[in-house]
Write a protein that holds these residues in place. Structure first.
Motif, PDB file in Angstrom:
ATOM      1  N   ILE A 197      52.517 -87.496 -34.765  1.00  0.00           N
ATOM      2  CA  ILE A 197      51.162 -88.030 -34.939  1.00  0.00           C
ATOM      3  C   ILE A 197      50.996 -89.309 -34.137  1.00  0.00           C
ATOM      4  CG2 ILE A 197      49.555 -89.051 -36.597  1.00  0.00           C
ATOM      5  CD1 ILE A 197      50.698 -87.036 -38.667  1.00  0.00           C
ATOM      6  N   ARG A 198      52.015 -90.169 -34.148  1.00  0.00           N
ATOM      7  CA  ARG A 198      51.959 -91.422 -33.381  1.00  0.00           C
ATOM      8  C   ARG A 198      51.797 -91.129 -31.886  1.00  0.00           C
ATOM      9  NH1 ARG A 198      55.532 -94.989 -30.744  1.00  0.00           N
ATOM     10  NH2 ARG A 198      54.854 -97.145 -30.917  1.00  0.00           N
ATOM     11  N   ARG A 199      52.563 -90.175 -31.370  1.00  0.00           N
ATOM     12  CA  ARG A 199      52.446 -89.824 -29.945  1.00  0.00           C
ATOM     13  C   ARG A 199      51.054 -89.286 -29.621  1.00  0.00           C
ATOM     14  NH1 ARG A 199      57.611 -87.989 -30.994  1.00  0.00           N
ATOM     15  NH2 ARG A 199      56.936 -85.827 -31.153  1.00  0.00           N
ATOM     16  N   ILE A 200      50.519 -88.458 -30.502  1.00  0.00           N
ATOM     17  CA  ILE A 200      49.177 -87.898 -30.285  1.00  0.00           C
ATOM     18  C   ILE A 200      48.136 -89.009 -30.287  1.00  0.00           C
ATOM     19  CG2 ILE A 200      47.371 -86.486 -31.359  1.00  0.00           C
ATOM     20  CD1 ILE A 200      49.718 -84.632 -32.303  1.00  0.00           C
ATOM     21  N   LEU A 201      48.250 -89.929 -31.236  1.00  0.00           N
ATOM     22  CA  LEU A 201      47.296 -91.043 -31.294  1.00  0.00           C
ATOM     23  C   LEU A 201      47.386 -91.906 -30.038  1.00  0.00           C
ATOM     24  CD1 LEU A 201      47.621 -92.108 -35.031  1.00  0.00           C
ATOM     25  CD2 LEU A 201      45.600 -91.117 -33.931  1.00  0.00           C
ATOM     26  N   MET A 202      48.600 -92.154 -29.577  1.00  0.00           N
ATOM     27  CA  MET A 202      48.764 -92.984 -28.383  1.00  0.00           C
ATOM     28  C   MET A 202      48.192 -92.298 -27.145  1.00  0.00           C
ATOM     29  SD  MET A 202      52.421 -94.803 -29.045  1.00  0.00           S
ATOM     30  CE  MET A 202      52.299 -95.816 -27.587  1.00  0.00           C
ATOM     31  N   LYS A 203      48.382 -90.975 -27.043  1.00  0.00           N
ATOM     32  CA  LYS A 203      47.824 -90.242 -25.901  1.00  0.00           C
ATOM     33  C   LYS A 203      46.306 -90.150 -25.994  1.00  0.00           C
ATOM     34  CE  LYS A 203      51.865 -87.474 -24.794  1.00  0.00           C
ATOM     35  NZ  LYS A 203      52.444 -86.140 -24.706  1.00  0.00           N
ATOM     36  N   SER A 204      45.788 -90.206 -27.205  1.00  0.00           N
ATOM     37  CA  SER A 204      44.344 -90.079 -27.420  1.00  0.00           C
ATOM     38  C   SER A 204      43.616 -91.415 -27.353  1.00  0.00           C
ATOM     39  CB  SER A 204      44.070 -89.456 -28.794  1.00  0.00           C
ATOM     40  OG  SER A 204      44.714 -88.228 -28.918  1.00  0.00           O
ATOM     41  N   THR A 205      44.347 -92.505 -27.297  1.00  0.00           N
ATOM     42  CA  THR A 205      43.737 -93.831 -27.339  1.00  0.00           C
ATOM     43  C   THR A 205      42.616 -94.014 -26.324  1.00  0.00           C
ATOM     44  OG1 THR A 205      45.711 -94.822 -28.268  1.00  0.00           O
ATOM     45  CG2 THR A 205      44.193 -96.310 -27.174  1.00  0.00           C
ATOM     46  N   PRO A 206      42.804 -93.642 -25.042  1.00  0.00           N
ATOM     47  CA  PRO A 206      41.695 -93.842 -24.096  1.00  0.00           C
ATOM     48  C   PRO A 206      40.417 -93.108 -24.501  1.00  0.00           C
ATOM     49  CG  PRO A 206      43.732 -93.400 -22.918  1.00  0.00           C
ATOM     50  CD  PRO A 206      44.012 -93.161 -24.375  1.00  0.00           C
ATOM     51  N   ALA A 207      40.570 -91.887 -24.964  1.00  0.00           N
ATOM     52  CA  ALA A 207      39.384 -91.117 -25.362  1.00  0.00           C
ATOM     53  C   ALA A 207      38.756 -91.670 -26.640  1.00  0.00           C
ATOM     54  CB  ALA A 207      39.757 -89.657 -25.558  1.00  0.00           C
ATOM     55  N   LEU A 208      39.601 -92.133 -27.564  1.00  0.00           N
ATOM     56  CA  LEU A 208      39.088 -92.623 -28.840  1.00  0.00           C
ATOM     57  C   LEU A 208      38.465 -94.009 -28.747  1.00  0.00           C
ATOM     58  CD1 LEU A 208      41.983 -91.459 -31.185  1.00  0.00           C
ATOM     59  CD2 LEU A 208      39.683 -90.475 -31.028  1.00  0.00           C
ATOM     60  N   THR A 209      38.814 -94.756 -27.725  1.00  0.00           N
ATOM     61  CA  THR A 209      38.309 -96.130 -27.615  1.00  0.00           C
ATOM     62  C   THR A 209      37.317 -96.328 -26.474  1.00  0.00           C
ATOM     63  OG1 THR A 209      40.215 -96.754 -26.265  1.00  0.00           O
ATOM     64  CG2 THR A 209      40.379 -97.120 -28.633  1.00  0.00           C
ATOM     65  N   SER A 210      37.070 -95.287 -25.692  1.00  0.00           N
ATOM     66  CA  SER A 210      36.133 -95.439 -24.577  1.00  0.00           C
ATOM     67  C   SER A 210      34.703 -95.485 -25.095  1.00  0.00           C
ATOM     68  CB  SER A 210      36.277 -94.290 -23.573  1.00  0.00           C
ATOM     69  OG  SER A 210      35.788 -93.097 -24.133  1.00  0.00           O
ATOM     70  N   PRO A 211      33.849 -96.267 -24.428  1.00  0.00           N
ATOM     71  CA  PRO A 211      32.449 -96.389 -24.872  1.00  0.00           C
ATOM     72  C   PRO A 211      31.586 -95.243 -24.325  1.00  0.00           C
ATOM     73  CG  PRO A 211      32.835 -97.879 -23.075  1.00  0.00           C
ATOM     74  CD  PRO A 211      34.140 -97.193 -23.344  1.00  0.00           C
ATOM     75  N   GLY A 212      32.053 -94.033 -24.467  1.00  0.00           N
ATOM     76  CA  GLY A 212      31.314 -92.869 -23.976  1.00  0.00           C
ATOM     77  C   GLY A 212      30.248 -92.451 -24.947  1.00  0.00           C
ATOM     78  N   PRO A 213      29.640 -91.300 -24.687  1.00  0.00           N
ATOM     79  CA  PRO A 213      28.599 -90.805 -25.609  1.00  0.00           C
ATOM     80  C   PRO A 213      29.192 -90.508 -26.979  1.00  0.00           C
ATOM     81  CG  PRO A 213      29.161 -89.148 -23.958  1.00  0.00           C
ATOM     82  CD  PRO A 213      29.920 -90.405 -23.599  1.00  0.00           C
ATOM     83  N   THR A 214      28.406 -90.745 -27.995  1.00  0.00           N
ATOM     84  CA  THR A 214      28.856 -90.482 -29.354  1.00  0.00           C
ATOM     85  C   THR A 214      28.361 -89.114 -29.805  1.00  0.00           C
ATOM     86  OG1 THR A 214      26.913 -91.571 -30.265  1.00  0.00           O
ATOM     87  CG2 THR A 214      28.895 -92.913 -29.964  1.00  0.00           C
TER      88      THR A 214
END
Length: 134
Positions: free
Chosen positions: A113-130
């Protein structure tokens, strides 16, 4: 820790001090302090203690650290894999705080889960469309 007996009643017990920690030592006193926090909450809420509400000020953000310090790793993984528990740090403190909780667990599921969260960080924190709320 809570044990269940045949008729389903909960029997509460204090966790045992880890081997090799002398009674009365600073290390023992520190362990007692770490153990008191989750044990006290669990004794008051034996059936739902792992689902700590955000209204409890200190515990939700720090339980993942106190459990291994109290030698309660067996309670850490169930805490870390609960989706409802993951939501709280993301919405209150942010993704880095959630990811740091996983550094306390060596269990393969927690590390995955930690590895998945770390790999997902850019997508989860980018100011893209909601996305619209469900």
């Amino acid at each position: 820790m809570t044990q269940r007996i045949a008729d389903g009643d909960a029997v509460r017990r204090e966790p045992a001090r880890p081997e090799g920690v002398p009674t009365g030592s600073c290390q023992a006193q520190l362990w007692v302090t770490h153990a008191a926090l989750p044990t006290g909450y669990q004794n008051r809420h034996p059936n739902d203690w792992i689902d700590i509400p955000a209204a409890v000020p200190y515990l939700p953000g720090n339980l993942a650290w106190h459990l291994p310090q109290a030698d309660r790793q067996e309670d850490l993984v169930p805490l870390l894999i609960r989706l409802s528990r993951m939501h709280l740090p993301i919405t209150t403190a942010g993704l880095p705080d959630l990811i740091s909780d996983y550094t306390h667990a060596s269990h393969p599921h927690a590390q995955a889960i930690r590895r998945i969260l770390m790999k997902s960080t850019p997508a989860l924190t980018s100011p893209g469309p909601t996305l619209p709320a469900p």
